[in-house]
Design an enzyme around this catalytic site. Structure first.
Site, mmCIF file in Angstrom:
data_model
loop_
_atom_site.group_PDB
_atom_site.id
_atom_site.type_symbol
_atom_site.label_atom_id
_atom_site.label_comp_id
_atom_site.label_asym_id
_atom_site.label_seq_id
_atom_site.Cartn_x
_atom_site.Cartn_y
_atom_site.Cartn_z
ATOM 1 N N LYS A 151 -5.360 9.746 2.368
ATOM 2 C CA LYS A 151 -6.078 8.924 3.346
ATOM 3 C C LYS A 151 -7.200 9.684 4.039
ATOM 4 O O LYS A 151 -7.029 10.854 4.391
ATOM 5 C CB LYS A 151 -5.057 8.414 4.365
ATOM 6 C CG LYS A 151 -5.586 7.562 5.481
ATOM 7 C CD LYS A 151 -6.461 6.418 5.027
ATOM 8 C CE LYS A 151 -5.795 5.515 4.012
ATOM 9 N NZ LYS A 151 -6.764 4.631 3.312
ATOM 10 N N ARG A 155 0.857 -1.195 0.000
ATOM 11 C CA ARG A 155 0.000 0.000 0.000
ATOM 12 C C ARG A 155 0.892 1.244 0.000
ATOM 13 O O ARG A 155 2.100 1.159 0.213
ATOM 14 C CB ARG A 155 -0.933 0.002 1.211
ATOM 15 C CG ARG A 155 -0.190 -0.188 2.528
ATOM 16 C CD ARG A 155 -0.796 0.527 3.675
ATOM 17 N NE ARG A 155 -0.753 1.963 3.512
ATOM 18 C CZ ARG A 155 0.355 2.708 3.653
ATOM 19 N NH1 ARG A 155 1.531 2.168 3.939
ATOM 20 N NH2 ARG A 155 0.305 4.016 3.490
ATOM 21 N N ALA A 179 0.725 5.017 -2.365
ATOM 22 C CA ALA A 179 0.644 5.208 -3.817
ATOM 23 C C ALA A 179 1.934 4.834 -4.570
ATOM 24 O O ALA A 179 1.892 4.030 -5.512
ATOM 25 C CB ALA A 179 0.198 6.644 -4.111
ATOM 26 N N ASP A 236 -2.383 10.563 -2.890
ATOM 27 C CA ASP A 236 -2.674 9.442 -3.792
ATOM 28 C C ASP A 236 -2.967 9.901 -5.214
ATOM 29 O O ASP A 236 -2.782 9.148 -6.164
ATOM 30 C CB ASP A 236 -3.848 8.623 -3.261
ATOM 31 C CG ASP A 236 -3.400 7.796 -2.066
ATOM 32 O OD1 ASP A 236 -3.345 8.350 -0.956
ATOM 33 O OD2 ASP A 236 -3.065 6.618 -2.263
HETATM 34 O O1 MRU Z 1 -5.017 3.127 1.821
HETATM 35 P P1 MRU Z 1 -3.540 3.401 1.794
HETATM 36 O O2 MRU Z 1 -2.868 2.996 3.051
HETATM 37 O O3 MRU Z 1 -2.870 2.873 0.563
HETATM 38 O O4 MRU Z 1 -3.461 4.987 1.723
HETATM 39 C C1 MRU Z 1 -2.196 5.574 1.619
HETATM 40 C C2 MRU Z 1 -2.179 7.036 1.711
HETATM 41 O O5 MRU Z 1 -3.201 7.702 1.731
HETATM 42 C C3 MRU Z 1 -0.811 7.663 1.647
HETATM 43 O O6 MRU Z 1 -0.765 8.843 2.386
HETATM 44 C C4 MRU Z 1 -0.468 7.974 0.178
HETATM 45 O O7 MRU Z 1 -0.627 6.832 -0.604
HETATM 46 C C5 MRU Z 1 0.896 8.478 0.017
HETATM 47 S S1 MRU Z 1 2.110 7.214 0.240
HETATM 48 C C6 MRU Z 1 3.587 7.937 -0.057
#
Ligand code: MRU
Length: 368
Positions: free
Chosen positions: A269, A67, A69, A258
């Site tokens: 998130k 997980r 992005a 994301d």
């Molecule tokens: O649902 P997730 O845990 O994949 O969500 C991740 C996030 O929202 C992160 O803040 C985002 O992907 C940036 S990761 C560098």
């Protein structure tokens, strides 16, 4: 040479810039499978999964074993290579057809983070460019492309961390939400990259990590990474962000992203937009940090970003010994929210710090 956060040893060590194996997503040593550090098992267990089948790759993304992005993008790159490697189709056009179908299948696992579709499409474009070659030659080119995606992410995270570090001073308190560290990317990470880079240079920053309901990426992952790296990290529940800001303990908010729309609205998130609103109230600068692969100029505003809805049981029962809500109660479980660009002080990218007006300035950094 840079020091990097080495996930295998969970410490800051000097390692070669090209040590891709030290990242949470990489190829196995025999290059037959993609290997991930299973993020669902942290912090209790450090376990790796080796994947070769499209269904297992889909599942790993869907249930957040991989997980964040950028990490999902790197994973998608390696997955496309591994799927091509194990394809038994000799005829190039059929081989490409199957690869396209598998790519679309992977893209359908999670809709919000643009890095997933971006990486799959980049791999497919590489394959399509060689449609007059044999599958074995395409497979070789795909391996190179996947490694390039990974190496570029390392470089981008390093630059983002440098730019982010220039925005704070020693002793500052940083509030972060979710996890955008080495687990979610490669090496330093994005939103906590400046903290790890600062640590390495003897610049101590304090971090307040929101636990990040309902899947607890802040509690399980961010506080794990920072604690292991010897950073002064304080874990708080999501509803405590206001009090730590009011107490004067937070000088900046650093969060990941994301998908960044063309006007600067961005998805991150669930709960991020609330943090941004609080930061505005308390006059605290609010930054999102992310690589240019997270900027989607085809998405005009935040309203155009698809938001993933997840299983209500993540709220009702997951993490609890007993259910914490009546069985069958209605739940709303969006995985992301959109922060309006008007709440953003700046976007920290690998190409520099982008200030408003975001619509003009994002276009410029994507053109270069
Ligand atoms: O649902 P997730 O845990 O994949 O969500 C991740 C996030 O929202 C992160 O803040 C985002 O992907 C940036 S990761 C560098």
């Amino acid at each position: 040479m840079y020091k990097y956060y080495n996930l295998k040893e969970a410490v800051l060590t000097v390692i070669d810039n090209n040590d891709l194996q030290a990242c949470s997503v990489h190829l196995t040593e025999d290059e037959q499978a993609v290997e991930i550090l299973d993020q669902t098992r942290l912090p209790g267990a450090v376990e790796y999964l080796q994947l070769k089948q499209a269904e297992d790759m889909y599942d790993a993304i869907k249930r957040l074993a991989v997980r964040g992005a950028p990490a999902i993008g790197i994973f998608a790159g390696y997955s496309m290579y591994v799927l091509a490697l194990h394809s038994d189709i000799a005829e190039t056009w059929l081989f490409l057809d199957k690869l396209h179908a598998e790519g679309e299948y992977l893209i359908s696992s999670r809709p919000t983070a643009v890095n997933l579709a971006w990486a799959v499409r980049r791999m497919l474009a590489t394959a399509d460019g060689l449609r007059d070659k044999k599958p074995a030659q395409i497979v070789e080119a795909l391996k190179k492309e996947a490694i390039a995606i990974h190496q570029e992410d390392i470089e981008m995270c390093t630059r983002i961390s440098e730019y982010g570090l220039s925005l704070v001073k020693p002793g500052d308190g940083i509030l972060t939400h979710c996890n955008a560290g080495p687990l979610a990317t490669s090496k330093y990470g994005t939103s906590i990259g400046p903290v790890l880079l600062g640590k390495e240079r003897g610049i101590e920053l304090k971090v307040f990590a929101d636990e990040t309901r309902p899947l607890l990426q802040g509690a399980r992952l961010t506080s794990y990474e920072l604690f292991k790296a010897g950073v002064d990290v304080t874990l708080i529940c999501d509803n405590m962000a206001s009090i730590v800001m009011k107490n004067g303990w937070v000088q900046a908010c650093f969060v990941g992203c994301d998908r960044i729309a063309a006007n600067g609205d961005f998805a991150n998130k669930i709960g991020t937009s609330g943090v941004a609103i609080l930061a505005k109230h308390y006059g605290i600068p609010f930054y999102t940090l992310g690589p240019r692969s997270t900027i989607d100029l085809n998405c005009p505003t935040g309203a155009d970003i698809p938001i993933e809805l997840r299983d209500p049981d993540e709220i009702r029962t997951m993490w609890y010994e007993q259910p914490m809500a009546p069985e069958g109660v209605k739940c709303y479980n969006p995985s992301f929210d959109v922060t309006d660009h008007s709440l953003l002080t700046a976007i920290v990218t690998d190409k520099g710090i982008v200030y408003p007006p975001f619509d003009e300035n994002l276009k410029k950094i994507m053109e270069d």
